[in-house]
Design a protein around this motif. Sequence first.
Motif, PDB file in Angstrom:
ATOM      1  N   LEU A   1      -7.617   7.788   8.442  1.00  0.00           N
ATOM      2  CA  LEU A   1      -9.001   7.367   8.683  1.00  0.00           C
ATOM      3  C   LEU A   1      -9.245   7.087  10.162  1.00  0.00           C
ATOM      4  O   LEU A   1      -8.320   6.766  10.904  1.00  0.00           O
TER       5      LEU A   1
ATOM      6  N   LYS B   1      -7.196   1.778 -10.565  1.00  0.00           N
ATOM      7  CA  LYS B   1      -5.785   1.681 -10.175  1.00  0.00           C
ATOM      8  C   LYS B   1      -5.372   0.217 -10.187  1.00  0.00           C
ATOM      9  O   LYS B   1      -5.457  -0.462  -9.169  1.00  0.00           O
TER      10      LYS B   1
ATOM     11  N   MET C   1      -0.658   6.267   6.676  1.00  0.00           N
ATOM     12  CA  MET C   1      -1.869   5.772   6.017  1.00  0.00           C
ATOM     13  C   MET C   1      -2.971   5.507   7.038  1.00  0.00           C
ATOM     14  O   MET C   1      -4.113   5.922   6.868  1.00  0.00           O
TER      15      MET C   1
ATOM     16  N   CYS D   1       0.793  -1.234   0.000  1.00  0.00           N
ATOM     17  CA  CYS D   1       0.000   0.000   0.000  1.00  0.00           C
ATOM     18  C   CYS D   1       0.824   1.282   0.000  1.00  0.00           C
ATOM     19  O   CYS D   1       0.384   2.301  -0.522  1.00  0.00           O
TER      20      CYS D   1
END
Length: 117
Positions: free
Chosen positions: A50, A72, A46, A36
Amino acid sequence: MKKTIATLLIVNGLFTLSYAAERYDTRAFRIVTKLCTPCHGTPFYMAKQLDSDDWEYFFDNEKKMMDIHKKKPKGMASLKNKLFQKHKKRLKKFFIKSSKDSGAVHGCDANFCGTHH
Ligand code: HEC
């Protein structure tokens, strides 16, 4: 007597050290780094984008997560990657534990140093 206390202190210190070094799942960290990070930044960065609720939501609604990555191909490949599929439970836990509302602040260690991404 003094020796016993000294030994106890040393053993206790070792436990504290090894505990501190394993406060997060380093295996999950490495998988996220591999799959990721090229698009999302370091795993902790990352995770911090959130809330824990959001991570819960995306991991419980994998189709939604796939839809977001539809355009993607590399992102899709990561989500379909065996490593991701096999370890998604611990990845979910990792993201929740380091999420925006988790209050987790990570120091410098062999995997991670600073917030650059
Ligand atoms: C090829 C680049 C790429 C890779 C690799 C990638 N993603 Fe993404 N991801 C994106 C893009 C682009 C978005 C959409 C961002 C937006 O719309 O704000 C996104 C969005 C998301 C979102 C929705 C929330 C958000 O931040 O917008 C989640 C959850 C997510 N990705 C998880 C993952 C996970 C887990 C991995 C690794 C297994 C991963 N992604 C790998 C490009 C990628």
